[in-house]
Design an enzyme around this catalytic site. Structure first.
Site, PDB file in Angstrom:
ATOM      1  N   CYS A 167       0.894  -1.170   0.000  1.00 33.95           N
ATOM      2  CA  CYS A 167       0.000   0.000   0.000  1.00 33.95           C
ATOM      3  C   CYS A 167       0.929   1.216   0.000  1.00 33.95           C
ATOM      4  O   CYS A 167       1.244   1.758   1.059  1.00 33.95           O
ATOM      5  CB  CYS A 167      -0.873   0.007   1.243  1.00 33.95           C
ATOM      6  N   ALA A 169       1.271   4.469  -1.750  1.00 37.13           N
ATOM      7  CA  ALA A 169       1.166   5.921  -1.971  1.00 37.13           C
ATOM      8  C   ALA A 169       0.983   6.670  -0.654  1.00 37.13           C
ATOM      9  O   ALA A 169       0.349   6.146   0.254  1.00 37.13           O
ATOM     10  CB  ALA A 169      -0.029   6.207  -2.878  1.00 37.13           C
ATOM     11  N   GLY A 171       4.249   7.280  -1.060  1.00 40.24           N
ATOM     12  CA  GLY A 171       5.575   6.789  -1.411  1.00 40.24           C
ATOM     13  C   GLY A 171       6.673   7.073  -0.398  1.00 40.24           C
ATOM     14  O   GLY A 171       7.836   6.759  -0.643  1.00 40.24           O
ATOM     15  N   GLY A 172       6.307   7.651   0.746  1.00 39.92           N
ATOM     16  CA  GLY A 172       7.326   7.995   1.754  1.00 39.92           C
ATOM     17  C   GLY A 172       8.145   6.790   2.191  1.00 39.92           C
ATOM     18  O   GLY A 172       9.373   6.855   2.289  1.00 39.92           O
ATOM     19  N   LYS A 173       7.463   5.666   2.415  1.00 44.52           N
ATOM     20  CA  LYS A 173       8.203   4.499   2.909  1.00 44.52           C
ATOM     21  C   LYS A 173       8.992   3.825   1.792  1.00 44.52           C
ATOM     22  O   LYS A 173      10.046   3.256   2.053  1.00 44.52           O
ATOM     23  CB  LYS A 173       7.263   3.534   3.635  1.00 44.52           C
ATOM     24  N   CYS A 293      -1.200   4.119  11.260  1.00 40.27           N
ATOM     25  CA  CYS A 293      -0.953   5.360  11.990  1.00 40.27           C
ATOM     26  C   CYS A 293      -2.174   5.701  12.849  1.00 40.27           C
ATOM     27  O   CYS A 293      -2.650   6.826  12.870  1.00 40.27           O
ATOM     28  CB  CYS A 293      -0.569   6.489  11.049  1.00 40.27           C
TER      29      CYS A 293
HETATM   30  C1  LIG Z   1      -1.254   4.525   5.057  1.00 33.56           C
HETATM   31  S1  LIG Z   1      -1.416   4.793   3.364  1.00 33.56           S
HETATM   32  C2  LIG Z   1       0.174   4.302   2.772  1.00 33.56           C
HETATM   33  C3  LIG Z   1       1.252   5.328   3.009  1.00 33.56           C
HETATM   34  C4  LIG Z   1       2.542   4.968   2.297  1.00 33.56           C
HETATM   35  N1  LIG Z   1       3.004   3.655   2.663  1.00 33.56           N
HETATM   36  C5  LIG Z   1       3.628   5.971   2.580  1.00 33.56           C
HETATM   37  O1  LIG Z   1       4.461   5.746   3.473  1.00 33.56           O
HETATM   38  O2  LIG Z   1       3.673   7.011   1.898  1.00 33.56           O
HETATM   39  C6  LIG Z   1      -2.391   3.443   2.855  1.00 33.56           C
HETATM   40  C7  LIG Z   1      -2.599   3.377   1.358  1.00 33.56           C
HETATM   41  O3  LIG Z   1      -3.292   2.158   1.059  1.00 33.56           O
HETATM   42  C8  LIG Z   1      -4.113   2.391  -0.067  1.00 33.56           C
HETATM   43  N2  LIG Z   1      -5.110   1.307  -0.155  1.00 33.56           N
HETATM   44  C9  LIG Z   1      -6.385   1.283   0.305  1.00 33.56           C
HETATM   45  N3  LIG Z   1      -6.961   0.096   0.021  1.00 33.56           N
HETATM   46  C10 LIG Z   1      -6.040  -0.643  -0.624  1.00 33.56           C
HETATM   47  C11 LIG Z   1      -6.047  -1.937  -1.187  1.00 33.56           C
HETATM   48  N4  LIG Z   1      -7.135  -2.731  -1.140  1.00 33.56           N
HETATM   49  N5  LIG Z   1      -4.915  -2.387  -1.798  1.00 33.56           N
HETATM   50  C12 LIG Z   1      -3.821  -1.601  -1.873  1.00 33.56           C
HETATM   51  N6  LIG Z   1      -3.765  -0.355  -1.358  1.00 33.56           N
HETATM   52  C13 LIG Z   1      -4.859   0.116  -0.745  1.00 33.56           C
HETATM   53  C14 LIG Z   1      -4.673   3.777   0.198  1.00 33.56           C
HETATM   54  O4  LIG Z   1      -5.154   4.361  -0.984  1.00 33.56           O
HETATM   55  C15 LIG Z   1      -3.451   4.485   0.783  1.00 33.56           C
HETATM   56  O5  LIG Z   1      -2.755   5.154  -0.222  1.00 33.56           O
END
Ligand SMILES: C[S@@+](CC[C@H](N)C(=O)[O-])C[C@H]1O[C@@H](n2cnc3c(N)ncnc32)[C@H](O)[C@@H]1O
Length: 365
Positions: A167, A169, A171-173, A293
Site C-alpha cells: 500500500c 502511496a 511513497g514515503g516508505k 498510523c
Molecule cells: C497509510 S497509506 C500508505 C502510506 C505509504 N506507505 C507511505 O508511506 O507514503 C495506505 C494506502 O493504502 C491504499 N489502499 C487502500 N486500500 C487498498 C487496497 N485494497 N490495496 C492496496 N492499497 C490500498 C490507500 O489508498 C493508501 O494510499
C-alpha cells in the site's frame, strides 16, 4: 495540478479546527484502551513527590503539562523530521541543521541501522518548506513523521532482496526503503488511481533513473497480490489503510467524518485480508511488517492476533529491542503483545501514532 491540490489539502488540514465528532469518538475509545496514558500527564506532578515543589515551581510545571491527547490535538506541537535523499545529498543543509541544533534520529545504535539513511530532527516543533517537484531534478529531502521510519527499519532490507510495498502511496516508505539498501527488485503497489499518480511523482522526484529500472509500480487491489505473485518476495511492507488519527481529527466535513467513523469497524477486515495476501506473496522464511498510523487496538493488536491465530505458518518477531534503543526519540505505549510496538505522541517527541508489528513466514507449512 490535481496532485498539487491533493498536497495543498493535506497541508491546509494543519490550519483547520478539530472535528468534534471524531474527537468525541476517539476520546471514548482511547481513554478506555490506553487508560491513563491517554489523558494523564506523564510529569513529575503526577508522582508522589509533588509535595516537595514550591508553589512558584508548581505553577511553571502546570503551564508545561501535556497529555498524549493534548499533543495529538495540537498541530502546533507536531514535529517534522527531515529524511535526506542519498541520491542528491544536501551537504549544505546538513551543516545548517547542525548549527540550528538538529540531531540525527536514533542516536543509540539499533540492531539494524543502515548508515546510508540519514534523518534529522529538532525537539522544537519546526517545519522546513517542502521542495517543489521539478522534472529532471531530484529532491534533496523528504519531510515525514519520524515514527514512519520504524516499520521501514523493522523490515531490515538488505541489498539484492525482492521487496513489496503493498500500500505504497504517496511513497514515503518506498523512498525510505531505498535509503536503506539497493533491493534487487522493489514492487510498489497502490489501489487508488489518484494516489498512484502521487506515488509515481514521488519516485520520480527522489530516485535516479538507473534505480527506477528495478522498481515496478502497479495498481492492484492489494488483497489480490498474494494470488498474483505467490511466494515471490523476501520482504513485504503492509502500511495499511487505517483510521489515520491525525488526519481524521482535522476533517473539515463533519458529515463525512461521521460516515468514516461508522465504517471504521470494517477496516480490520480489510487489514486482515491485506496481510493474508502479503503472507501468500512472501517466500517461505521471508518476513512481513504491518503498520498503521492509528492508536486503535482493533486495527493494531487485534488484527495481528487474528493473523497469528489463523496462520500456522506465521510467527511473531520480537522487535522490543528496537523500542528500547529508540526510547530517547519515541514514547511507546504497552501493546500487551510480543511483536507489536505503538508510538504515541508525547511532548518533545510528537511522533506517531504508529503501530508496527513484524511477522515471519516459516520454512515449512
Ligand atoms: C497509510 S497509506 C500508505 C502510506 C505509504 N506507505 C507511505 O508511506 O507514503 C495506505 C494506502 O493504502 C491504499 N489502499 C487502500 N486500500 C487498498 C487496497 N485494497 N490495496 C492496496 N492499497 C490500498 C490507500 O489508498 C493508501 O494510499
Amino acid at each position: 495540478m490535481v496532485l498539487t491540490r491533493l498536497k495543498a489539502k493535506s497541508e491546509r488540514k494543519l490550519a483547520k479546527q478539530i472535528c468534534k465528532v471524531v474527537l468525541d469518538h476517539f476520546e471514548k475509545q482511547y481513554s478506555k484502551e490506553l487508560g491513563d496514558a491517554w489523558n494523564t500527564v506523564s510529569h513529575p506532578l503526577s508522582s508522589p513527590k509533588v509535595g516537595v515543589y514550591p508553589s512558584s515551581i508548581l505553577a511553571l510545571l502546570v503551564a508545561d503539562m501535556f497529555s498524549f491527547r493534548d499533543i495529538l490535538t495540537s498541530p502546533s506541537c507536531w514535529q517534522h523530521a527531515i529524511l535526506f535523499n542519498r541520491f542528491n545529498y544536501p551537504f549544505e543543509l546538513e551543516k545548517d541543521l547542525h548549527l540550528k541544533g538538529y540531531h540525527t534520529l536514533f542516536r543509540e545504535s539499533l540492531p539494524y541501522y543502515p548508515k546510508s539513511m540519514k534523518c534529522y530532527l529538532s525537539s522544537i516543533p519546526s517545519r522546513m518548506p517542502s521542495e517543489r517537484h521539478q522534472i529532471g531534478n531530484l529532491k534533496k529531502y523528504y519531510l515525514l513523521n519520524a515514527a514512519s521510519l520504524l516499520p521501514v527499519l523493522a523490515l531490515e532490507l538488505r541489498d539484492g532482496e525482492k521487496v513489496l510495498d503493498l500500500c505504497a502511496a504517496p511513497g514515503g516508505k518506498s523512498v525510505a526503503l531505498l535509503q536503506c539498501a539497493y533491493p534487487g527488485y522493489l514492487h510498489c503497489n497502490e489501489y487508488d488511481s489518484l494516489r498512484l499518480r502521487w506515488l509515481r511523482q514521488t519516485l520520480e522526484s527522489f530516485i535516479p533513473q538507473p534505480l527506477v529500472n528495478v522498481i515496478k509500480v502497479s495498481e492492484l487491489d492489494g488483497r489480490e497480490m498474494g494470488d498474483a505473485q505467490p511466494e515471490k518476495f523476501d520482504k513485504v511492507l503492509v502500511d495499511a489503510p487505517c483510521s489515520n488519527d491525525r488526519s481524521w481529527l482535522f476533517s473539515s466535513d463533519s458529515q463525512k467524518a461521521a460516515c468514516r467513523i461508522s465504517q471504521r469497524r470494517n477496516l480490520p477486515v480489510l487489514q486482515i485480508e491485506l496481510i493474508r495476501s502479503a503472507v501468500k506473496a512472501l517466500r517461505p522464511g521471508g518476513s512481513l511488517v504491518y503498520s498503521t498510523c492509528t492508536l486503535s487496538k482493533a486495527e493494531n493488536q487485534d488484527v495481528i492476533s487474528e493473523i497469528l491465530n489463523s496462520h500456522s505458518n506465521v510467527t511473531p518477531v520480537d522487535i522490543k529491542e528496537m523500542a528500547i534503543t529508540c526510547s530517547q526519540d519515541f514514547t511507546f505505549a504497552p501493546t500487551g503483545q510480543e511483536c507489536g510496538l505503538l508510538v504515541i505522541p508525547d511532548k518533545g517527541k510528537a511522533w506517531g501514532p504508529m503501530y508496527v508489528a513484524k511477522l515471519k513466514k516459516s520454512w515449512t507449512i
